[in-house]
Every structure is written in structure tokens, then in C-alpha cells.
Design a protein around this motif. Structure first.
Motif, PDB file in Angstrom:
ATOM      1  N   GLU A  77       1.074   0.678  -0.090  1.00 39.37           N
ATOM      2  CA  GLU A  77       2.204   0.659   0.781  1.00 39.37           C
ATOM      3  C   GLU A  77       2.969  -0.271   0.334  1.00 39.37           C
ATOM      4  O   GLU A  77       3.270  -0.804  -0.650  1.00 39.37           O
ATOM      5  N   PRO A 107      -5.628  -5.767   6.220  1.00 33.91           N
ATOM      6  CA  PRO A 107      -6.058  -5.647   5.045  1.00 33.91           C
ATOM      7  C   PRO A 107      -4.856  -5.235   3.699  1.00 33.91           C
ATOM      8  O   PRO A 107      -3.878  -4.313   4.126  1.00 33.91           O
ATOM      9  N   GLU A 165       0.572   7.346   5.034  1.00 35.64           N
ATOM     10  CA  GLU A 165       1.357   6.349   5.496  1.00 35.64           C
ATOM     11  C   GLU A 165       1.503   6.564   7.097  1.00 35.64           C
ATOM     12  O   GLU A 165       0.821   7.674   7.665  1.00 35.64           O
ATOM     13  N   ARG A 184       1.181  -0.108   9.596  1.00 33.23           N
ATOM     14  CA  ARG A 184       0.229  -0.490   8.331  1.00 33.23           C
ATOM     15  C   ARG A 184      -0.756   0.536   8.069  1.00 33.23           C
ATOM     16  O   ARG A 184      -1.591   0.628   8.873  1.00 33.23           O
ATOM     17  N   ALA A 185      -0.676   1.197   7.654  1.00 35.01           N
ATOM     18  CA  ALA A 185      -1.739   2.682   6.802  1.00 35.01           C
ATOM     19  C   ALA A 185      -3.067   1.508   6.396  1.00 35.01           C
ATOM     20  O   ALA A 185      -4.042   1.737   7.273  1.00 35.01           O
ATOM     21  N   SER A 186      -3.312   0.684   5.741  1.00 33.48           N
ATOM     22  CA  SER A 186      -4.512   0.042   5.724  1.00 33.48           C
ATOM     23  C   SER A 186      -5.610  -1.143   6.728  1.00 33.48           C
ATOM     24  O   SER A 186      -6.677  -0.940   6.964  1.00 33.48           O
ATOM     25  N   SER A 187      -4.547  -0.642   8.239  1.00 34.21           N
ATOM     26  CA  SER A 187      -5.541  -1.087   9.264  1.00 34.21           C
ATOM     27  C   SER A 187      -5.408  -0.035  10.109  1.00 34.21           C
ATOM     28  O   SER A 187      -6.631  -0.707  11.408  1.00 34.21           O
TER      29      SER A 187
END
Lengths: 419, 419
Positions: A121, A334, B121, B160-163
């Protein structure tokens, strides 16, 4: 520490970007063959994937057999150090490995460079004091230039990882919604105020869950690149309230092809400038975490001469990448291997040290004079923008190579036209 | 079209979320074994990975042998249609495949659900008219509630894709910088105004380069989920100017575990509401691209009774996901398989149809009464928030299952505490 001498003689040349002290990580191909991991040394790139395949490099399992550096990053700091140490040994003057390594050197002039890592990202910050003041003055007036939170938080917003491209990729002028102050409604048209932004990119090399300290954040960073966050200022002005820049920043972000590791930059650490207001404890740097990296922007019109339009340094930033990464995790967000953090535009205090056309031409009011009598307010089709940067050591330079891109004309009709 | 009857009798039950007309895509595991692709039918999940491995499903090559639906998505609309048609054949009443398929049915009550796809994303929009007016009124006053660009652009920002997490994952209350209006400086503390946002998520199933039309954008969407964009309102208020929400939205975004395909929603298409100002031609819908999906929010305090606090419909949105996706590409921004687009908070015109605590309690000024005499301004530790949604057909319902999450207490000291 001075220059570490290499049997690759061009690496010992004064002013060379890639002495043995550097060893930046890239992905290259020759004559259209498969992209693979390489490390720059002097005028050459060393095919480290081949060295691993032949057993000359052993990282405890194959990590270099893919055309990106994410697997090495994921393996962690001990592996980063082991690889650097091994490569130093292989390439040092008098190395017994010279005969085995030499067949895997390729001239940089023949190498095509690819994206050096898979971008997980992309986050862009707004952490340059002069840039924030300059842009704030133009958008909101000097009295409201610096937002109230600016001295307390490294302000950031999420960008678009899919738009990150490697140096040398043409950048097509985007369309977007634009609205003049005197017009009742927006129009859809090619951007008329297309711009570059001079930034450094920090590459997150270790994943995290939960909040990390500034000290741990610094250890998570694998390395740095030059970064151009292309920006459509007219699109940005219309779209950015209230939720921030979106399409204005999504056309492309160009990075230099070589990841300069944190280890190579270690001798150039400097502290962030004095705090104008005290930071909250969790954001306070436990040591110097910026780097003194001299930066230049070169602008070349189509068929014209090149002009250096900006000279500044990364040491101008108010917040370090470690502080930005810490702030990024305060919510528990994260982070992943391959996350890319743009520093924010780097502008010095002087006019000729500003990191964007918006600032250099003061919103188009003071067009910039280039070599050959040409002037520019914003970028025109055919303009080539090149960033160069490096840290000057005692008898050697840790260089970044080039971060270059050329603006090409907008599509006549963009709908379903593809790239 | 009415109910398509299945030999899985529970799928024919009135009010069932997963009749044969639905066939939503998820990833499940049983008793801690490996996660794999499954399709919900009645009270069961059908292990479609096993069916493909046994040759009962043939998509021209293995696509279901990974624990995510991205490969099916990437294969394109013809494959989506072929899979739907084949599954309808296998599960229809009187199917000759019953004997072969039946051993691969697992009770939903025994299935643990995982993320159904890899999020490339994540973009969140702000496209609900009532929500924008309500929030704008609170942040900027009713006269400035709707930003000037709101009726021209589906405003969005990158998240935020990681979240992004799957339904059932606990959500830890975040820390963040907070600043009271009467305080001279911010503090770092757990959020006191933690909130949910009722949204739908659209999943991009086809990649693109360059700008796409609204019509093509609609075809690129694979399906929809319920989406809770958890938000720390106090963090947001301090950080969001000038570059938009960042850490306020990065703690977690929860999605329901079943991707309801666009094909299943086809009978429920509705047009967006009447335009208050004409849209520019490129954003105009060529046909109805919203869906009439009834939505509910249930709130349950720790150990307490559940209360329905919101009832509304996705048809309230001012912009469709297709319009949002088109806008997302206007700059040339490349889109990828697995990109997730949050609709923006969905609020109806009435108080009991508002899609966030911020609106329901009007910024905390009008605490909400729950069953059992409890009141809430924002979420408290232990609160469980559940979204339910579905489209009502003639004798059947296309349901989404649950999008659920429980708020757990903040870390006492978050620094380097991990998740």
C-alpha cells in the motif's frame, strides 16, 4: 568510514552513485529476458539471483529467485545484514570470489529497470515545513497556511499503490473535474496544472500489528527511493475538501529503480529540525532518523535543454519516516512488507529549493525561466522531469540514480481509451 | 422470477438468506482445517473447491483451489456466469448431481468464515446524501453542510486494505491524538467517540487501465458485501484537515463473509435518486445501477439485549458503485481485481434510519435509548454491532448474512503491544 574499494573499478570513481558502500537493490532485465534481482556496483548491475542460484550467496533458502525484493525484506534485518556483508566480501578489491561473480555483471547502460518491489500500500505524507507553508498560503492564505494539527502530527493520507511506476515510465496527462472560481459548474477536461512533487519514499520491510514505537518503526524500514508524486493541482483544488486528495494524485507516482538500504545511509543520519512545539512523547525521536541527502530536480522540455530548477535536501523534513510510520500505526493499523511511505514534498526555504512547480511558479503567478528562454508555470506535454539525489561521504557518494518521467499528451477522449 | 427450488430443503424456507437464487461466495473452514472456497445454500455451505477437485465443476482450469475468490474474479464475467449456471444445475430440485454434491455440504453453524477475497486496495466513498448533510452540519454547520463538489463528484478517499477484516473479528478500541476545542494541545489517549458506519462494499472483479465508462464499471463489479467502516470520530475531527481521514479509519473495516454476486442482485436494480444538479455526461448512469437492499443495524451491549437501532436501504445512495468506480478511474488510476469500494455511510431521512452513532446521537447530544434502559452516544467496550441486509424478491430473499464485530477495550499502553 571512507570508500570501500572494489575490483569493479568504476565503483571507485569519484562521484559514482554506486560505490561498494552503497549496494542498492533493483530488478533488471537485459535484451527483454526475464526481470531478476540485481545490485548496482559502479557502471554495472550484479545479477544476485544468478549468484544465489550458483550457491555464491546463501540466505538460508531461495529469496532472490523472484523479480522483486519483498522476500528478502520479509526475511528480516539479520538477512539484510548478512546479504550486505556477503556482497561486500564478493565485490571487495582482492576478493577470491571475483572470478565466479564477474560473469554476472551487466552494464547498467544495457539494463532495463523494473519495479524493485511489489507495493503493498502507498501512503503519502505532508511533512515538509516549507512546502506546507507555501501550499497552505496559496490555498488558504498565509494566516491559515499551517493547519492547527501540523506541528503535532505527521499528516498523511492513503494513496494508490496501483499507480506507482518505475523511473522511465511515461506519464499521461490526466483528465479530471476542474472548476474555475468564476464558473458556476465544473467541466471535465485534461488537467491544466499538472505538477511534480519532489519526495523521498521509505519502504517498509517488516510487517506489524498494533502500534509501534518510533525506534521500532525505524528498524522496520528497509530502504529509501526518490519519489515523484505527480499531482493535478486543478483537480486537487476542486476535489480535496473535505476528504483529501484522490484523483489528483492517482495518475502515477514514479520511484527511482534502486532501493538504497538503510544500512548504506547509516553514516548520514541527522536529527529533524528543532521542534516549534513539543511533540507528544510517543512521536519523539530517540535519535537522529533523517538523512542528509542532497536532491535536485531537472526539467527538460521536449527537444530543449535541461535546467536544474530545484536544489534542496531531505534533511529539510520536519518529520522522519520513522515518526511517520509510528503515527501510521497509532490506530492499530497493520503494516505490511512493501508498504511505501512518501515523505511529502521537500522544499527548502529559498525559492530555488522548492519541490513543486506550484511553489516554484507560485501558483502560476511567477512563471519559471528555463535555459533557452522558455518559461513554465506547470508541466507541458513532452516535459521530462528528473530527480537526482545522493549523500556525500568522505571520498564516496551514496547515490540514488535517477527518478525520471516524461509527460505525454492527454487522450483526446479518455473514456474506455485504456492507457 | 420466483424462488428456484433446491433439494437442500432449508434453502426453500421463507426468509432464508441463501436460497438457490443467491449462491454467495465465501471461504470457510470446519474444525480448524484448511480454509477453502464455498457457496452458501440454505443452512449449509457447499465446498465448491472439493467439487472442482472431483471434476463436478469445470471452469477450464483450477480456479477454486485457493482460499480466496480472486482467481474466479480474474477469469471474468463469462466464467462467473458459467459457475452460477453450473451451481444452479447441481443444486436444483431433481438434479442428477445431488448424490455427488451432498457429501460436500457442511452446516453453516459449524463453519468458520474467513476473508472471502484478497483485498487489493480499499477506497471509501461519501456518497449518501443524508449522511453527508448530517455530518457536514455537525462539523461545519448546516449552511456549509454539503461541500460545493458533493453534487458533482462521488467524493472518495483511499482507505487501508490491511485493516479489512471478516465479520466476527473483535475490534480493539484505538488510541489516537485527540484535542478538545477548549484545550491548547492534543493528548494521546484511547478514542472516546468510537463509531460504526453502515455501508455496502462493492468488489471490483476485473482490472482496468485508463478511464472506464459507468457502463463498463458496472460490468467490472463482481459482487457486494455489507461493510462496517469503524471510525474514531474524535481522532477524525483533529486529523482530517486538510488531507482527509487517516488513522480515524485505519483500525478496522469489517465485511460480511459472503460476496453476493451482481447476478444474484440483478432483479433488484433501481435508479439513483433524482439529480439535484445535472451530472457531467461521463458520470451519468446509462441504466439503474443501485439495488434496493434493506439494511438493519443491531446493537448489543455486553451481556445486554439487542436493539435494532437503524433501518434503511442501499437505494438511498446518491451515487452507485458503478459511478464511483468510473470516477475512480478518471485520472487514469489503474484498478485491480480485489479492489474494495465502500459506498459511504447509508442514512435515510428519518432519525431511526441513520447509519452511524454520530448521526443517531447527533454528536452525543441526544443519547440513543436501547432496550433495557441503557443509553449510548458512541460505542462502549463490549458492544456488539451487527449489520443485516437483504433484497426481498417474490417468494425469496437475497440475503447477505451478518456483518458483526465487537468492540474490545483499548490496550493500557499501546506502544509495541501488538494486536
Amino acid at each position: 568510514m571512507g570508500l570501500i574499494r572494489s575490483w569493479v573499478e568504476s565503483a571507485n570513481r569519484e562521484g559514482c552513485d554506486f560505490p561498494l558502500n552503497n549496494l542498492p537493490c533493483g530488478v533488471f532485465s537485459i535484451d527483454g529476458d526475464d526481470p531478476r534481482c540485481g545490485v548496482a556496483i559502479g557502471d554495472f548491475v550484479l545479477d544476485v539471483a544468478a549468484l544465489e542460484a550458483e550457491g555464491l550467496i546463501d540466505l538460508g533458502g531461495p529469496l532472490l529467485d523472484v523479480p522483486f525484493w519483498n522476500e528478502v525484506m520479509e526475511a528480516g534485518p539479520a538477512t539484510w545484514a548478512a546479504l550486505r556483508s556477503r556482497l561486500t566480501g564478493i565485490l571487495a578489491k582482492g576478493s577470491a570470489d571475483r572470478a565466479a561473480a564477474e560473469p554476472h555483471l551487466w552494464p547498467l547502460s544495457e539494463a532495463r529497470m523494473h519495479m524493485p518491489f511489489l507495493v503493498a500500500e502507498y501512503t503519502d505524507f505532508y511533512a515538509g515545513r516549507n512546502h506546507a507553508f507555501n501550499v497552505g498560503s496559496m490555498f488558504r492564505g498565509p494566516e491559515n497556511a499551517l493547519p492547527p494539527n501540523w506541528l503535532h502530527i505527521p499528516i498523511g493520507y492513503n494513496g494508490r499503490a496501483s499507480s506507482v511506476v518505475v523511473s522511465g515510465t511515461d506519464v499521461r496527462r490526466p483528465w479530471g473535474q476542474l472548476k474555475g472560481a468564476d464558473h458556476p459548474a465544473p467541466i471535465f477536461a485534461p488537467s491544466r496544472r499538472f505538477d511534480f512533487e519532489l519526495e523521498m519514499g521509505a519502504i517498509v520491510g517488516q510487517a506489524s500489528e498494533g502500534m509501534v514505537s518510533v525506534a521500532r518503526a525505524d528498524e522496520m524500514i528497509f530502504g529509501y527511493v526518490l519519489l515523484n508524486d505527480w499531482s493535478a493541482r486543478d483537480v486537487q483544488a476542486w476535489e480535496y475538501q473535505p476528504l483529501g486528495p484522490f484523483q489528483a494524485k492517482a495518475t502515477a507516482t514514479t520511484i527511482s529503480p534502486w532501493i538504497v538500504t538503510r544500512a548504506a545511509l547509516e553514516p548520514f543520519r541527522v536529527a529533524t529540525p528543532a521542534r516549534e512545539l513539543p511533540l507528544l512523547p510517543h512521536l519523539t525521536e530517540p535519535g537522529p532518523m533523517l538523512y542528509d541527502i542532497a536532491l535536485e530536480v531537472w526539467l527538460t522540455p521536449d527537444g530543449g535543454a535541461e535546467t536544474v530548477i530545484t536544489r534542496t535536501t531531505y534533511a529539510e523534513m520536519y518529520y522522519s519516516a520513522a515518526q511517520q510510520l509510528c503515527h501510521h500505526t497509532t490506530s492499530g493499523c497493520p503494516m505490511n512488507v512493501g508498504d511505501l511511505l512518501g515523505s511529502g514534498t521537500i522544499s527548502g526555504a529559498e525559492k530555488d529549493s522548492r519541490g513543486s512547480m506550484l511553489e516554484l511558479s507560485w501558483g502560476g503567478k511567477e512563471p519559471l525561466a528555463l535555459v533557452g528562454g522558455v518559461t513554465r508555470s506547470f508541466l507541458e506535454d513532452g516535459d521530462r522531469v528528473v530527480f537526482r539525489g545522493g549523500a556525500q561521504g568522505d571520498g564516496y557518494r551514496i547515490g540514488f540514480g535517477e527518478c525520471a518521467g516524461r509527460v505525454i499528451a492527454a487522450h483526446a477522449d479518455p473514456v474506455d481509451a485504456g492507457r
